[in-house]
Write a protein that holds these residues in place. Structure first.
Motif, PDB file in Angstrom:
ATOM      1  N   MET A 196       0.864  -0.982  -0.123  1.00 25.67           N
ATOM      2  CA  MET A 196       0.014  -0.186   0.035  1.00 25.67           C
ATOM      3  C   MET A 196       0.950   1.051  -0.172  1.00 25.67           C
ATOM      4  N   SER A 197       0.597   2.179  -1.009  1.00 24.95           N
ATOM      5  CA  SER A 197       1.405   3.621  -0.984  1.00 24.95           C
ATOM      6  C   SER A 197       0.721   4.608   0.052  1.00 24.95           C
ATOM      7  N   GLY A 198       1.464   5.476   0.266  1.00 18.71           N
ATOM      8  CA  GLY A 198       1.193   6.666   1.248  1.00 18.71           C
ATOM      9  C   GLY A 198       2.097   6.777   2.678  1.00 18.71           C
ATOM     10  N   THR A 199       1.680   7.757   3.111  1.00 17.14           N
ATOM     11  CA  THR A 199       2.488   7.994   4.314  1.00 17.14           C
ATOM     12  C   THR A 199       1.564   8.262   5.518  1.00 17.14           C
ATOM     13  N   PRO A 200       1.843   8.276   6.859  1.00 18.68           N
ATOM     14  CA  PRO A 200       1.003   8.597   7.665  1.00 18.68           C
ATOM     15  C   PRO A 200       0.660  10.288   7.851  1.00 18.68           C
ATOM     16  N   GLU A 201      -0.462  10.374   8.198  1.00 22.42           N
ATOM     17  CA  GLU A 201      -0.589  11.975   8.388  1.00 22.42           C
ATOM     18  C   GLU A 201      -0.065  12.600   9.264  1.00 22.42           C
ATOM     19  N   GLY A 202       0.268  11.948  10.459  1.00 26.44           N
ATOM     20  CA  GLY A 202       1.327  12.673  11.345  1.00 26.44           C
ATOM     21  C   GLY A 202       2.288  11.703  11.750  1.00 26.44           C
ATOM     22  N   PRO A 203       3.194  12.046  12.785  1.00 26.87           N
ATOM     23  CA  PRO A 203       4.520  11.358  13.125  1.00 26.87           C
ATOM     24  C   PRO A 203       3.840  10.061  13.820  1.00 26.87           C
ATOM     25  N   VAL A 204       4.551   8.993  13.869  1.00 27.47           N
ATOM     26  CA  VAL A 204       4.313   7.804  14.524  1.00 27.47           C
ATOM     27  C   VAL A 204       5.192   7.608  15.782  1.00 27.47           C
ATOM     28  N   ASP A 220      11.499  14.500  19.646  1.00 23.59           N
ATOM     29  CA  ASP A 220      12.192  14.421  21.190  1.00 23.59           C
ATOM     30  C   ASP A 220      12.827  13.218  21.374  1.00 23.59           C
ATOM     31  N   THR A 221      13.193  12.388  20.399  1.00 23.95           N
ATOM     32  CA  THR A 221      13.917  11.089  20.696  1.00 23.95           C
ATOM     33  C   THR A 221      15.268  11.304  19.706  1.00 23.95           C
ATOM     34  N   ARG A 222      16.123  10.200  20.021  1.00 30.88           N
ATOM     35  CA  ARG A 222      17.421  10.045  19.281  1.00 30.88           C
ATOM     36  C   ARG A 222      17.021   8.977  18.263  1.00 30.88           C
ATOM     37  N   ARG A 223      15.623   8.489  18.012  1.00 30.09           N
ATOM     38  CA  ARG A 223      15.203   7.535  17.081  1.00 30.09           C
ATOM     39  C   ARG A 223      14.734   7.824  15.875  1.00 30.09           C
ATOM     40  N   VAL A 224      14.514   7.340  14.966  1.00 29.75           N
ATOM     41  CA  VAL A 224      13.754   7.540  13.582  1.00 29.75           C
ATOM     42  C   VAL A 224      12.688   6.579  13.188  1.00 29.75           C
ATOM     43  N   LEU A 225      12.002   6.926  12.275  1.00 30.40           N
ATOM     44  CA  LEU A 225      10.843   6.321  11.918  1.00 30.40           C
ATOM     45  C   LEU A 225      11.097   5.875  10.443  1.00 30.40           C
ATOM     46  N   LEU A 226      11.286   4.779   9.957  1.00 30.15           N
ATOM     47  CA  LEU A 226      11.380   4.193   8.715  1.00 30.15           C
ATOM     48  C   LEU A 226      10.248   3.662   8.226  1.00 30.15           C
ATOM     49  N   SER A 227       9.630   4.259   7.193  1.00 30.89           N
ATOM     50  CA  SER A 227       8.329   3.839   6.295  1.00 30.89           C
ATOM     51  C   SER A 227       8.669   3.102   5.075  1.00 30.89           C
ATOM     52  N   ILE A 228       8.102   2.262   4.530  1.00 30.32           N
ATOM     53  CA  ILE A 228       8.075   1.726   3.232  1.00 30.32           C
ATOM     54  C   ILE A 228       6.846   1.666   2.605  1.00 30.32           C
ATOM     55  N   ALA A 229       6.453   2.391   1.315  1.00 29.56           N
ATOM     56  CA  ALA A 229       5.450   2.088   0.779  1.00 29.56           C
ATOM     57  C   ALA A 229       5.618   1.409  -0.643  1.00 29.56           C
ATOM     58  N   ASP A 230       4.776   0.200  -0.727  1.00 27.29           N
ATOM     59  CA  ASP A 230       4.934  -0.418  -2.022  1.00 27.29           C
ATOM     60  C   ASP A 230       4.271   0.415  -3.234  1.00 27.29           C
ATOM     61  N   ILE A 231       5.175   0.980  -4.041  1.00 28.26           N
ATOM     62  CA  ILE A 231       4.619   1.719  -5.348  1.00 28.26           C
ATOM     63  C   ILE A 231       4.902   0.980  -6.744  1.00 28.26           C
ATOM     64  N   SER A 232       4.802  -0.223  -6.548  1.00 32.33           N
ATOM     65  CA  SER A 232       4.930  -1.031  -7.599  1.00 32.33           C
ATOM     66  C   SER A 232       3.766  -1.029  -8.787  1.00 32.33           C
ATOM     67  N   ASP A 233       2.549  -0.819  -8.183  1.00 31.35           N
ATOM     68  CA  ASP A 233       1.641  -0.268  -9.153  1.00 31.35           C
ATOM     69  C   ASP A 233       1.918   1.108  -9.926  1.00 31.35           C
ATOM     70  N   ARG A 234       2.388   1.963  -9.023  1.00 30.59           N
ATOM     71  CA  ARG A 234       2.470   3.401  -9.713  1.00 30.59           C
ATOM     72  C   ARG A 234       3.582   3.266 -10.384  1.00 30.59           C
ATOM     73  N   ARG A 235       4.765   2.470 -10.126  1.00 32.66           N
ATOM     74  CA  ARG A 235       5.734   2.342 -11.170  1.00 32.66           C
ATOM     75  C   ARG A 235       5.493   1.810 -12.518  1.00 32.66           C
ATOM     76  N   GLU A 236       4.533   0.754 -12.342  1.00 30.94           N
ATOM     77  CA  GLU A 236       4.196   0.079 -13.741  1.00 30.94           C
ATOM     78  C   GLU A 236       3.287   1.032 -14.524  1.00 30.94           C
ATOM     79  N   LEU A 237       2.660   1.670 -13.793  1.00 36.97           N
ATOM     80  CA  LEU A 237       1.680   2.834 -14.518  1.00 36.97           C
ATOM     81  C   LEU A 237       2.590   3.875 -15.122  1.00 36.97           C
ATOM     82  N   GLN A 238       3.709   4.145 -14.728  1.00 31.53           N
ATOM     83  CA  GLN A 238       4.496   5.299 -15.042  1.00 31.53           C
ATOM     84  C   GLN A 238       5.245   4.570 -15.981  1.00 31.53           C
ATOM     85  N   ALA A 239       5.624   3.547 -16.036  1.00 31.83           N
ATOM     86  CA  ALA A 239       6.359   2.657 -17.270  1.00 31.83           C
ATOM     87  C   ALA A 239       5.579   2.752 -18.420  1.00 31.83           C
TER      88      ALA A 239
END
Length: 624
Positions: free
Chosen positions: A1-9, A134-153
């Motif tokens: 699923m593509s997209g990103t959270p509306e706010g920080p997790v 306020d932390t020394r950590r990061v949030l890594l998020s991964i969106a599957d954009i294969s369908d979008r890339r295929e359409l772009q291709a």
């Protein structure tokens, strides 16, 4: 699923205390491992693949969506290097940006990665890395954009390919050509590039070990417009598709191909190109061009129609370093034009010398008209000497272009260009005025019983595109030169077919008293019947006749008989005869013996400046 959270997790919150903090306070509280439990269910249930990563780049927690995306259980991802999961260390720029976010020196970054699923399929992922507040950590998020890339291709393929032939179009061709030139020109720099950050696969994709040369075969079909006009666009499109198939077959069967094949493209209309990367030389391109020529000359059977076509082909090969896509295409276009000009149905190899001549011609054409206004032209004069008395009877005015770039240019370098673009009218008018002014000045400075006449060359276009009679009358009145002291020279091919306006102009000039001379007589139509009807006063024998008898020891009897017959005919018609290109005393003696009136050539003088003519006027004789 593509997209990103509306706010920080937020994956960690501070320990509970009394009274309970507000939502805002909880949102900004320092996360701790205990509060991670409160949000674990929501974190694991999120459809967006996510992981919390510590400052060392290790996964603290991963949700089920990430595990599914990577084909593993989420719990097995903890303590793994996040960069390894999505290949963030594959290139230096991405790795540096990721490390900057971990260190708190950058707010966030985003990149696209192609990931390999354990089941063997590939997918495209959009990776976003951003700090957890306020932390020394990061949030890594991964969106599957294969369908979008295929359409772009798919969209890109439609944009970059010709719908009729399914070949790459002009846009993709130039993109590939530019990339090939850049890659080939970097050949010498590849060891340094490799040592910095390129993988072995990336390194080899640059074409390391290639020739560093690019070849281009550029062609269009001879007579394709006639097919379209007579048989319709449907047959025309089928023909283009069939041509594309044969071109592709020729490119695929090129025995010189090193790797990857050649790019065959339709550039528009009936124009095609074959790009040869890592060309091995002109021999390869010549063989390929010949195979294309032969393949296209074979008849095409299209929907019951049997068609035969041919192609004109331009071939260019050069080193990539210092070459641009535009420059290469200009050379190919020029060479294709040569192939058509040389007769079509052929291939022609780019010739630097021929191109230099063309470029010089273009440069002269673009600067010729303003050069007249800038006063870059000058006149020199060559004496016309009486063969009987050795005296200077007249001079021929010869224009020179003192070009700021190419130096002094003789008439044969620019008069043809001036006739083509029409500037010969303005230039010819300037020559006529300057020559008449100079002749009148000699007459004033050197009074004599028989004043010097001046002979001026006139182009046919001057007769058609200007009022030559009015120009001559005005200039003679302006300078005070008597009409009989002006002689106008026209070529035989121009005079012999004269009718209508040109003939009327010549007659009016003759009636005015101006002498008309036929230049280079004997090289054109040679229709002697015209001589009795044209208002001609002088025949100037072409130099090829005179060169036929250099001296008595090497005489050519036929040449002498021809010249003698022409002189006798001219005299019977009341014309005088001038021999051009007299270079030896032997020639002068024989011309005098057969009755030629005047001579012109290096035996007497080259074309010289006006002051030198003034000196010759005072000479008793110029005879050898």
């Amino acid at each position: 699923m593509s997209g990103t959270p509306e706010g920080p997790v937020h994956t960690q919150l501070s320990p509970a205390r009394e009274p309970a903090p507000s939502i805002t306070e909880r949102h900004h509280a320092l996360p701790v491992d205990a509060e991670l439990h409160d949000y674990r269910a929501a974190f694991r249930a999120a459809q967006l693949a996510m992981a919390v990563v510590d400052q060392n780049g290790l996964v603290v927690a991963a949700n089920d969506a990430l595990g599914t995306l990577l084909g593993t259980e989420a719990d097995t991802l903890t303590e793994q290097a996040a960069a390894d999961l999505v290949d963030l260390a594959a290139d230096g720029r991405t790795w540096h940006a990721y490390r900057e976010v971990l260190r708190g020196r950058r707010s966030r970054f985003r990149c696209t990665r192609r990931l390999k699923h354990p089941d063997g399929r590939s997918l495209w992922a959009e990776v976003t890395v951003s700090p957890v507040a306020d932390t020394r950590r990061v949030l890594l998020s991964i969106a599957d954009i294969s369908d979008r890339r295929e359409l772009q291709a798919r969209l890109r393929h439609l944009q970059m390919h010709d719908p009729v032939t399914r070949l790459p179009n002009r846009t993709l061709f130039f993109e590939r050509l530019s990339a090939a030139l850049e890659a080939a020109s970097q050949e010498d720099e590849l060891p340094d590039i490799r040592s910095s950050h390129l993988s072995d696969e990336s390194y080899s994709s640059y074409g390391h070990g290639g020739t560093g040369r690019i070849g281009l075969i550029y062609l269009d079909l001879d007579g394709f417009k006639a097919v379209n006009d007579t048989m319709g666009h449907r047959i025309g499109d089928r023909l283009l598709a069939a041509v594309a198939a044969r071109l592709t077959e020729c490119a695929d069967n090129d025995g010189y191909t090193r790797s990857g094949g050649h790019l065959v493209a339709r550039l528009g209309g009936d124009e095609f190109a074959i790009l040869v990367e890592d060309s091995t030389g002109t021999e390869q391109l010549a063989d390929l061009a010949q195979s294309v020529l032969c393949a296209l000359q074979q008849p095409f059977d299209l929907a019951g129609q049997r068609l035969s076509v041919s192609a004109s082909i331009g071939v260019v090969e050069r080193g990539a370093r210092g070459t641009t896509a535009t420059g290469l295409m200009q050379a190919a276009d020029t060479t294709l034009y040569w192939a058509k000009a040389d007769g079509k149905a052929r291939w022609t190899l780019f010739d630097p010398e021929r191109n230099a001549h063309r470029m010089t011609r273009q440069a002269l054409s673009s600067t010729l008209r303003p050069a007249v206004e800038r006063g870059e032209f000058g006149l020199e004069y060559q004496p016309l000497v009486g063969l009987a008395d050795g005296a200077v009877h007249g001079v021929e005015a010869l224009v020179r272009w003192n070009h700021p770039q190419f130096g002094t240019l003789p008439p044969n370098r620019f008069v043809g260009i001036a006739e083509e673009d029409g500037s010969i009218v303005e230039l010819g008018r300037w020559v006529l005025r300057t020559a008449c002014t100079q002749a009148r000045q000699w007459q004033k400075d050197h009074p004599r019983e028989r004043p010097l006449f001046v002979s001026v060359n006139v182009a046919v276009r001057q007769v058609w595109d200007s009022d030559l009679v009015a120009d001559v009358a005005g200039i003679l009145a302006e300078t005070g030169l008597a009409p009989h002291l002006l002689q106008l020279e026209l070529t035989e091919s121009a005079v012999m077919g004269s009718a209508g306006r040109p003939l009327q102009a010549l007659q009016a000039l003759s009636d005015m008293g101006v002498r008309i001379a036929i230049d280079d007589f004997g090289t054109g139509y040679s229709n002697l019947a015209y001589l009795s009807r044209l208002p001609v006063s002088v025949l100037k024998l072409d130099g090829s006749f005179v060169r036929g008898f250099q001296d008595e020891a090497h005489a050519n009897p036929a040449d002498e008989l021809i010249v003698e017959a022409l002189v006798q005919l001219a005299h019977r018609l009341g014309l005088t005869v001038t021999a051009e290109c007299v270079e030896t005393s032997g020639q002068a003696t024989r011309l005098r013996r057969i009755g030629c009136d005047t001579g012109q050539g290096w035996l007497y003088s080259r074309a010289v400046a006006p002051d030198r003519i003034a000196e010759l006027i005072g000479s008793t004789t110029l005879s050898a």
